[in-house]
Design a protein around this motif. Sequence first.
Motif, PDB file in Angstrom:
ATOM      1  N   ILE A 135      91.296 131.297 -56.193  1.00 27.59           N
ATOM      2  CA  ILE A 135      90.177 130.935 -55.320  1.00 27.59           C
ATOM      3  C   ILE A 135      89.852 129.475 -55.559  1.00 27.59           C
ATOM      4  N   CYS A 136      89.195 128.875 -54.608  1.00 31.14           N
ATOM      5  CA  CYS A 136      88.652 127.529 -54.801  1.00 31.14           C
ATOM      6  C   CYS A 136      87.208 127.682 -55.234  1.00 31.14           C
ATOM      7  N   ALA A 137      86.876 127.174 -56.395  1.00 33.57           N
ATOM      8  CA  ALA A 137      85.556 127.365 -56.978  1.00 33.57           C
ATOM      9  C   ALA A 137      84.523 126.460 -56.322  1.00 33.57           C
ATOM     10  N   THR A 138      83.271 126.913 -56.331  1.00 26.29           N
ATOM     11  CA  THR A 138      82.181 126.041 -55.895  1.00 26.29           C
ATOM     12  C   THR A 138      81.822 125.041 -56.992  1.00 26.29           C
ATOM     13  N   THR A 139      82.147 125.378 -58.244  1.00 29.81           N
ATOM     14  CA  THR A 139      81.940 124.451 -59.356  1.00 29.81           C
ATOM     15  C   THR A 139      82.877 123.265 -59.197  1.00 29.81           C
ATOM     16  N   ARG A 140      82.342 122.065 -59.263  1.00 29.39           N
ATOM     17  CA  ARG A 140      83.150 120.873 -59.062  1.00 29.39           C
ATOM     18  C   ARG A 140      83.644 120.279 -60.378  1.00 29.39           C
ATOM     19  N   ARG A 141      84.785 119.624 -60.307  1.00 30.55           N
ATOM     20  CA  ARG A 141      85.345 118.920 -61.462  1.00 30.55           C
ATOM     21  C   ARG A 141      84.429 117.755 -61.808  1.00 30.55           C
ATOM     22  N   LEU A 142      84.212 117.537 -63.116  1.00 30.21           N
ATOM     23  CA  LEU A 142      83.412 116.396 -63.529  1.00 30.21           C
ATOM     24  C   LEU A 142      84.028 115.116 -62.986  1.00 30.21           C
ATOM     25  N   PRO A 143      83.231 114.220 -62.418  1.00 31.55           N
ATOM     26  CA  PRO A 143      83.788 113.002 -61.825  1.00 31.55           C
ATOM     27  C   PRO A 143      84.379 112.066 -62.866  1.00 31.55           C
ATOM     28  N   ALA A 144      85.412 111.339 -62.475  1.00 28.28           N
ATOM     29  CA  ALA A 144      86.094 110.439 -63.405  1.00 28.28           C
ATOM     30  C   ALA A 144      85.189 109.316 -63.891  1.00 28.28           C
ATOM     31  N   ASP A 145      84.184 108.945 -63.101  1.00 25.42           N
ATOM     32  CA  ASP A 145      83.267 107.891 -63.560  1.00 25.42           C
ATOM     33  C   ASP A 145      82.236 108.436 -64.539  1.00 25.42           C
ATOM     34  N   GLY A 146      82.253 109.769 -64.769  1.00 28.91           N
ATOM     35  CA  GLY A 146      81.381 110.358 -65.776  1.00 28.91           C
ATOM     36  C   GLY A 146      82.156 110.728 -67.029  1.00 28.91           C
ATOM     37  N   LEU A 147      83.338 111.319 -66.846  1.00 27.74           N
ATOM     38  CA  LEU A 147      84.213 111.672 -67.963  1.00 27.74           C
ATOM     39  C   LEU A 147      85.645 111.589 -67.464  1.00 27.74           C
ATOM     40  N   ASP A 148      86.392 110.640 -67.976  1.00 26.56           N
ATOM     41  CA  ASP A 148      87.767 110.433 -67.530  1.00 26.56           C
ATOM     42  C   ASP A 148      88.591 111.693 -67.777  1.00 26.56           C
ATOM     43  N   PRO A 149      89.304 112.194 -66.750  1.00 27.69           N
ATOM     44  CA  PRO A 149      90.072 113.435 -66.904  1.00 27.69           C
ATOM     45  C   PRO A 149      91.218 113.312 -67.897  1.00 27.69           C
ATOM     46  N   ARG A 150      91.579 112.099 -68.288  1.00 23.97           N
ATOM     47  CA  ARG A 150      92.641 111.933 -69.275  1.00 23.97           C
ATOM     48  C   ARG A 150      92.162 112.256 -70.681  1.00 23.97           C
ATOM     49  N   ILE A 151      90.849 112.350 -70.875  1.00 23.35           N
ATOM     50  CA  ILE A 151      90.301 112.731 -72.176  1.00 23.35           C
ATOM     51  C   ILE A 151      90.277 114.251 -72.264  1.00 23.35           C
ATOM     52  N   LYS A 152      91.040 114.800 -73.195  1.00 25.58           N
ATOM     53  CA  LYS A 152      91.087 116.256 -73.364  1.00 25.58           C
ATOM     54  C   LYS A 152      90.005 116.624 -74.377  1.00 25.58           C
ATOM     55  N   SER A 153      88.786 116.673 -73.901  1.00 24.72           N
ATOM     56  CA  SER A 153      87.642 116.874 -74.784  1.00 24.72           C
ATOM     57  C   SER A 153      87.324 118.351 -74.956  1.00 24.72           C
ATOM     58  N   LEU A 154      86.414 118.637 -75.884  1.00 30.78           N
ATOM     59  CA  LEU A 154      85.983 120.011 -76.122  1.00 30.78           C
ATOM     60  C   LEU A 154      84.972 120.494 -75.093  1.00 30.78           C
TER      61      LEU A 154
END
Length: 289
Positions: A135-154
């Motif tokens: 399914i496509c979630a209503t929850t959105r991916r955190l924006p890159a200007d808030g948290l870069d997706p290249r950071i594999k954070s906890l």
Amino acid sequence: MSEPTCWLNGEFVQASEASISIFDHGLLYGDGVFEGIRFYNRRAFRLHEHLLRLQRSAAAILLELPYSLDEFAAAIEHLVAGFPEPDGYLRVVATRGKGALGVDPRSCPCGSAFIVADQLALISEERRRQGARLICATTRRLPADGLDPRIKSLNYLNHVLARIEANNVGADEAVLLNAQGHVTEGTADNIFVVRDGRLMTPPVSDGALEGVTRSVILELAPTLGIVAEECTLNLYDLYTADECLLSGTGAELIPVAEIDGRRMRDCPGPVSEALQRAYTATVRSSAAD
């Protein structure tokens, strides 16, 4: 199967005996980074790439890793050698460490790290054969200007919320969109679509993780005569794809049968099958070296 062994801050202990402080900022605030690594025939797959990504993630959040990459690699080799099965999964975690309450990292004098070897299956083998339902979630991916997706954070809370949406409707996985409505990734995997034999995946700039398995697929595709590219994808591209597949260290390669009730034309299709064969051969070759 015997209990998994854990490496915790330089010592090997049984997983049930491993513990970290309740004041660890990785637990309190998600202040840390991690890697998931598969091993096959007691050989960690793409270990160098995973450890470099761990190092880059830590550098991006100003976290000094408490151990060198060589020390992490030696601990991984020991865990894999002692694991009761030749194939398995490793979770490598580094946190800011124990500190005072409050988000200020200056109260954490020393980071903490642990590695655990275990088994991980994101989907049943029956569902893998039939193809995953997304399914496509209503929850959105955190924006890159808030948290870069290249950071594999906890901090995976938005992925957890998206997965809850999938669970609530009996789906196997959820796809997250970014604020502009572009496709980014699944909750624990990258996503690819195929149209007219052309393989496409969202770019990191749209919010996709710079996945190690994703990179392997992009390396393998040209060797199979498959045109592959990173490009912005929308829901229309998912809904009208000939094939779709998920990739990730935990997921490996998973064919997708349907998205939001729309059936893929082929599952698995010829491109997905060719990539699966090539990926399996790459893994076996690496494990045999």
